[in-house]
Design an enzyme around this catalytic site. Structure first.
Site: not given
Length: 885
Positions: A471, A508
Site C-alpha cells: 500500500d 502503489e
C-alpha cells in the site's frame, strides 16, 4: 523565540546536530532533563540536569547525512563534545537553544533523534519472543527507555499478572529470560520513557512490536511459538511442494479480494465460517466454486486485502452491531435511509477494509473463530493451504507506510510508545506527517526498515504467503523495497521451506506528500522503481480506458466509456477537442498493452515514431516507466474508487442499455486481460459488481460491499452510498439508481462471468500474451490502426511468433504463429482494413467461436482484403494456427 513542543533540530549522528537556526557568531547549548522538567524562559531553558555547549561545524553536514536526510541538507551543523555520555543523554528530555551576543535566548527547540539512534543503536540481533527448549526469552529495542518491565498473564484479559519482571538493557536492547512455562501465556510491556507528544516521562503499556500472537483487540501479546506442530494444519510442512506451478512472473494474473466480502453473504458456507479465514476451506461453497472456475480458466493469484491486526473492527464478534437487511431491502434504490443506518453503526460492525494497521505481524482476530489463543494462526494457515489447493497462490496486502495510532495514550499505538519519535516520519517542526492519511512511517530509519523486512520474512516463511502488495509503496524508500525483494528471493525450500524466487511483490508507486521528488531519499515511486523487477500499478491505462481520474469530474469519459463516440451530458469540449483527446488516450492504452515499457517504440496518433516515455499524460508526466513487463500491473478497477460496472454506469449516457453497459464492462476488462505485463482484477468485476456507486466503501459495511456468488444480483441500487464520501455526487447518482433499467439481470451476470473466463482462457492459450522481456515485446507486438488516419475508437494489436529456423525471432507458441486483437469501443460495428494484415490465415479464436456471446461470433476477417469486421463494444481475437510440417 521558539517552542520546546516543536522539534526543529535533528540529532543526526553521534556527535552532530543539524539545525536550521539563524545564527552567526552566537552560542548554542544542548539541554537535558532526565525527569522532563525543561521549560523555556526569556533567559533560556531552565529545569535541566545537564547543559552542554555545542559548536558550529563550518564544514556543514557530511554527505552521508545529507543522503539519508535530504530535506535538511541546508541545515547548519553543530558538534557535540566527544566526552559527553551520549547514550545516557538520549534517555532524557532534550532541547537546544541559541543565544545572541548580548546573552539573550534567540531560539529554542526540541530534537528529532532517528539519526543518532541509527548511528549508535542499529541492531540485527533477536527481537520479540524467542523459544528454546529451556526458556522463553524476550527482546525489545527501546534505546530511549529508562525502565522496561514485562507483565506475564495467564489469561487474555483481566486479572493480575503471574509475574512482573524488569528487563535488563544492553546497548538499547532490553531482554529477560523466562521459563518455558511462559509459552501460551500473555504479556504486555510497561515502558517508562520520555515522550515528545506530552513533554513528559510516560509509563506506557504496550504490546511487543514483534508480536506473533495477540488476545482480542490487542489487549495483550500472546507468547506463541509458530514452529509448534499444534499450529500446523496437516501437510503444512509439505505445502511448498504443493504450490501451484509458476513458470514466470509474466504468467501471473491477480484477483483482489477482501476476506469478509468473500463469504459474509454466502449461504453455502458454514455459518460459523462466514466472513473469516475458514470460509476458504469450504470446498463446495459457491465462492470456492467460483474461484475454482477462474483458476481453471487461468487465474493464478488471489490478493487478500489487509489481514494483519488492524483497528476499526472489534475482534469479538458478539460485540458487533447489525442492520436489518430485510427492512433495508424494502427501501427505494435511491433512498438515503440505507446509508444512514449503515453509517450509524459503521465503527461497531464487523466491516473495514483494514488499512488501519496496528501490528503488522499478527493475523487479524475478527477473521478467526476465536480472537484469543493461537486460533488465528492455525486458521490463517488453513486458508493459505486451501487457496493453494484450489490452484491459486496468495498475495498479502501489506501496509507499512502508516500506522493507525500514535502517542503514549492510544491503546492502538505501539511503535510510538516503544521508541517515541523514531518510527514515524516528522515534518520540519517535529509533527507527524499525515500525507498517507495518518501517522506516516519512516522506512529510511534503520530499525523501521528492519521491522518491515522481518515482518515480510515472517509472512513468507511462517505463513507461506506467495506475494506482497505494498500500500502506498511510494512512501517507502526504494532501498527498502530492493532489500525486501532480495531477502524474499533468497529463501529456499531447503532452508526455509519456501521458494523465494516465486514470491512476487508490487505496489502503489504514487509520488506525493513529503516524499515527492525524492524529498526524503529515493523513494519507491513508479519512475524510481523501474529496473528492480518490482511491479507498480499502472494508473495510466485505467484513466485512459475509463476517462478522467478518481480526482476529476466523475462524468469525464474515456476510450471505453464513450468519449467523442457517444458523449454524455458533461461538457468535454468541441468535437475536434474530444476526437483529439480520444486519439491521445488510444496512445496511452497502446503503451499499456505493451506493458507500459519506457522504451517501447510505436507510431502515435500523430504519425510519429515515439517511445512510451515520450507519450505524456495531461500533467506532463511520461506515460511509460517500466523496463520489463512484470514491473507493470495493469488494471481498470480496484477496491479504491467505484467498481468497474459502477463507473461505466456513471459515465455512459442514460440512453445506453444495460446490456450495452455490460459489453463495455467486458471491453474494459479485456484490455487488461490481453495486455502484456501483469493483469489485475477487482473481485466481482467479472460479475458486474456494484457498490451502489459508492466511491470509497472502506467502511460501508456488508450492505454496500456485498458479493453474490449465486449470481442472482450484482448489488446495484441498494440505496444512495454513504454521505461522507459521496454526497456531492448524489445529484448524479440518484437518478441512475432510481432508473430500474440500469440494473442487470441474472442473465447479464452469468454472461459476464462466462466472458471473463473466456478472456482468461485466451490469455493462457498462448505465451504470446505473456511475453517475458522488453525486447520480445518490441520485436513481436505491433499496433496497426495508428497515425492521423486511424479509425476512431478502434485499437488493433498484433503479436507475431517465429518459426523454427527463422532468423531473429524464436518460436514460443507451438499452436499459434500470429495473433490479432481488435478492441472496438464504438457503439456500432466497425470495419477495419489493414494492408499489413492481408493474406493471413486468421480465424476467430476457438474460445470465442464457442462463446455464449452470440454477437462476438459475428466477428470476421477476410484474408484477400485484410478486412476485419467487429461488433460494437467488442474485443475480437483472431489467431493464425501454426502450419504442421
Amino acid at each position: 523565540m521558539g517552542k520546546l513542543s516543536y522539534a526543529r533540530a535533528h540529532w543526526v549522528a553521534r556527535s552532530l546536530i543539524a539545525w536550521d537556526v539563524n545564527v552567526e557568531d552566537t552560542i548554542c547549548y544542548l539541554y537535558a532533563s532526565k525527569s522532563a522538567t525543561l521549560f523555556l524562559t526569556e533567559d533560556g531553558i531552565e529545569g535541566h540536569d545537564m547543559k552542554i555547549q555545542v559548536e558550529q561545524d563550518i564544514f556543514g553536514l557530511p554527505l552521508k547525512v545529507i543522503e539519508k536526510f535530504p530535506h535538511i541538507a541546508d541545515y547548519k551543523a553543530f558538534k557535540i563534545p566527544y566526552s559527553v555520555d551520549i547514550k545516557s543523554l538520549l534517555k532524557c528530555q532534550l532541547a537546544i537553544a541559541s543565544f545572541s551576543e548580548n546573552g539573550k535566548c534567540s531560539d529554542a527547540t526540541g530534537l528529532q533523534l532517528p539519526g543518532v539512534l541509527d548511528d549508535l543503536f542499529s541492531y540485527s540481533g533477536p527481537l520479540g519472543a524467542v523459544f528454546t527448549r529451556e526458556a522463553v526469552s524476550l527482546y525489545l529495542w527501546s534505546p530511549t527507555a529508562q525502565v522496561v518491565c514485562a507483565c506475564i498473564y495467564r489469561d487474555p484479559s483481566g486479572g493480575d499478572p503471574l509475574v512482573k519482571v524488569q528487563l535488563d538493557e544492553a546497548n538499547g536492547v532490553w531482554s529477560v529470560n523466562g521459563p518455558r512455562s511462559w509459552e501460551g501465556c500473555y504479556y504486555a510491556y510497561e515502558v517508562s520513557i520520555y515522550h515528545p507528544g506530552t513533554l513528559q516521562i510516560e509509563t506506557c503499556r504496550v504490546n511487543d512490536p514483534y508480536a506473533r500472537g495477540l488476545s482480542a483487540d490487542g489487549e495483550r501479546t500472546l507468547l506463541v511459538n509458530l514452529d509448534s506442530d499444534s499450529l500446523k494444519p496437516q501437510g503444512w510442512d509439505e505445502l511448498a511442494d504443493e504450490k501451484p506451478d509458476l513458470p514466470s512472473f509474466s504468467d501471473i494474473t491477480i484477483y483482489e479480494l477482501h476476506i469478509r466480502d468473500f463469504s459474509a453473504n454466502d449461504k453455502t458456507v458454514n455459518p460459523e465460517f462466514c466472513g473469516g479465514y475458514l470460509a476458504f476451506t469450504c470446498e463446495d461453497s459457491a465462492g470456492v466454486c467460483h474461484l475454482r472456475k477462474l483458476r481453471n480458466a487461468g487465474l493464478s493469484h488471489v490478493h487478500l486485502l489487509p489481514s494483519f491486526h488492524f483497528a476499526g473492527v472489534d475482534d469479538e464478534k458478539e460485540k458487533w452491531k447489525h442492520i436489518d437487511d430485510n427492512r433495508l431491502a424494502t427501501l427505494p434504490p435511491d433512498s438515503d435511509e440505507q446509508q444512514a443506518e449503515v453509517v450509524a453503526i459503521q465503527d461497531e460492525d464487523g466491516y473495514n477494509w483494514g488499512y488501519n494497521p496496528v501490528l503488522w505481524g499478527v493475523p487479524k482476530g475478527s477473521y478467526a473463530s476465536s480472537p484469543n489463543g493461537p486460533c488465528r494462526t492455525l486458521e490463517f494457515r488453513k486458508m493459505v493451504q486451501a487457496i493453494n489447493r484450489i490452484g491459486l497462490r496468495v498475495v498479502l496486502d501489506v501496509v507499512y507506510n502508516h500506522l493507525h495510532a500514535s502517542g503514549p495514550l492510544d491503546r492502538n499505538s505501539v511503535l510510538d510508545k516503544v521508541v517515541p519519535g523514531y518510527y514515524l516520519r516528522r515534518n520540519a517542526d517535529g509533527c507527524i506527517e499525515h500525507s498517507t492519511c495518518t501517522n506516516n512511517t519512516a522506512s529510511e530509519h534503520f530499525m523501521v526498515e528492519r521491522l518491515i523486512l522481518d515482518d515480510l520474512l515472517c509472512w513468507a516463511v511462517d505463513y507461506k504467503v506467495d506475494g506482497f502488495r505494498f500500500d502506498l509503496m511510494g512512501h517507502i524508500m526504494k532501498s527498502t523495497m530492493v532489500k525486501a525483494k532480495c531477502a524474499l528471493f533468497s529463501l529456499s525450500k531447503e532452508f526455509s521451506g519456501v521458494d523465494g524466487s516465486k514470491i512476487y511483490i508490487y505496489g502503489e508507486g504514487w509520488d506525493f506528500g513529503e516524499v515527492a521528488e525524492n524529498g526524503r531519499g529515493v523513494n519507491a515511486s513508479q519512475f524510481n522503481i523501474c529496473g528492480t523487477g518490482i511491479g507498480s500499478f499502472n494508473d495510466r491505462i485505467r484513466d485512459a480506458v475509463l476517462g478522467g481520474s478518481p480526482f476529476g469530474h466523475p462524468l469525464q469519459q474515456g476510450f471505453a466509456t464513450g468519449l467523442s463516440l457517444q458523449p454524455n451530458e458533461h461538457d468535454q469540449g468541441s468535437k475536434p477537442v474530444m476526437d483529439n483527446a480520444l486519439a491521445t488516450l488510444k496512445d496511452h492504452i497502446q503503451v499499456g498493452l505493451a506493458a507500459n515499457l519506457r522504451d517501447f517504440v510505436f507510431t502515435s496518433h500523430k504519425g510519429e515514431a515515439v517511445k512510451g516515455c515520450e507519450v505524456l499524460t495531461h500533467d506532463g508526466l511520461p506515460v511509460a516507466y517500466a523496463l520489463c513487463p512484470t514491473e507493470t500491473v495493469n488494471y481498470v478497477s480496484a477496491h479504491d474508487n467505484e467498481t468497474l460496472f459502477d463507473i461505466v454506469s456513471l459515465k455512459t449516457p442514460f440512453e445506453v442499455s444495460v446490456g450495452d453497459r455490460c459489453r463495455i464492462n467486458h471491453l474494459a476488462t479485456s484490455i487488461v486481460a490481453l495486455s502484456q505485463g501483469i493483469p489485475f482484477f477487482h473481485a466481482g468485476d467479472e460479475m458486474l459488481r456494484s457498490k451502489s456507486l459508492d466511491r470509497d466503501s472502506y467502511n460501508s459495511g456488508d450492505w454496500f460491499n456485498r458479493l453474490d456468488f449465486s449470481y442472482q444480483t450484482n448489488n446495484w441500487g441498494v440505496g444512495l452510498p454513504p454521505k461522507e464520501k459521496n454526497e456531492k455526487n448524489w445529484p448524479l447518482i440518484k437518478p441512475r439508481l432510481a432508473d430500474s433499467s440500469f440494473k442487470p439481470l441474472k442473465s447479464h451476470i452469468l454472461a459476464a462471468v462466462d466472458n471473463f473466463r473466456d478472456l482468461l482462457k485466451i490469455r493462457y492459450s498462448s505465451p504470446l500474451f505473456r511475453l517475458r522481456t522488453a525486447a520480445s515485446i518490441q520485436e513481436r507486438v505491433r499496433f496497426h490502426n495508428t497515425g492521423t488516419s486511424w479509425v476512431p475508437g478502434v485499437i488493433v494489436m498484433s503479436i507475431e511468433d517465429g518459426y523454427e529456423g527463422m532468423p531473429g525471432l524464436s518460436q514460443l507458441d507451438p499452436i499459434y504463429s500470429y495473433i490479432v486483437v481488435v478492441f472496438n469501443a464504438c457503439p456500432s460495428q466497425v470495419s477495419f482494413v489493414s494492408y499489413a494484415l492481408r493474406e493471413r490465415t486468421l480465424q476467430l479464436h476457438p474460445v470465442q467461436l464457442m462463446s455464449s456471446d452470440e454477437l462476438i461470433q459475428t466477428s470476421s476477417y477476410e484474408s484477400h482484403s485484410g478486412c476485419f469486421i467487429v461488433p460494437p463494444w467488442t474485443t475480437s481475437v483472431f489467431v493464425e494456427t501454426r502450419k504442421s510440417d
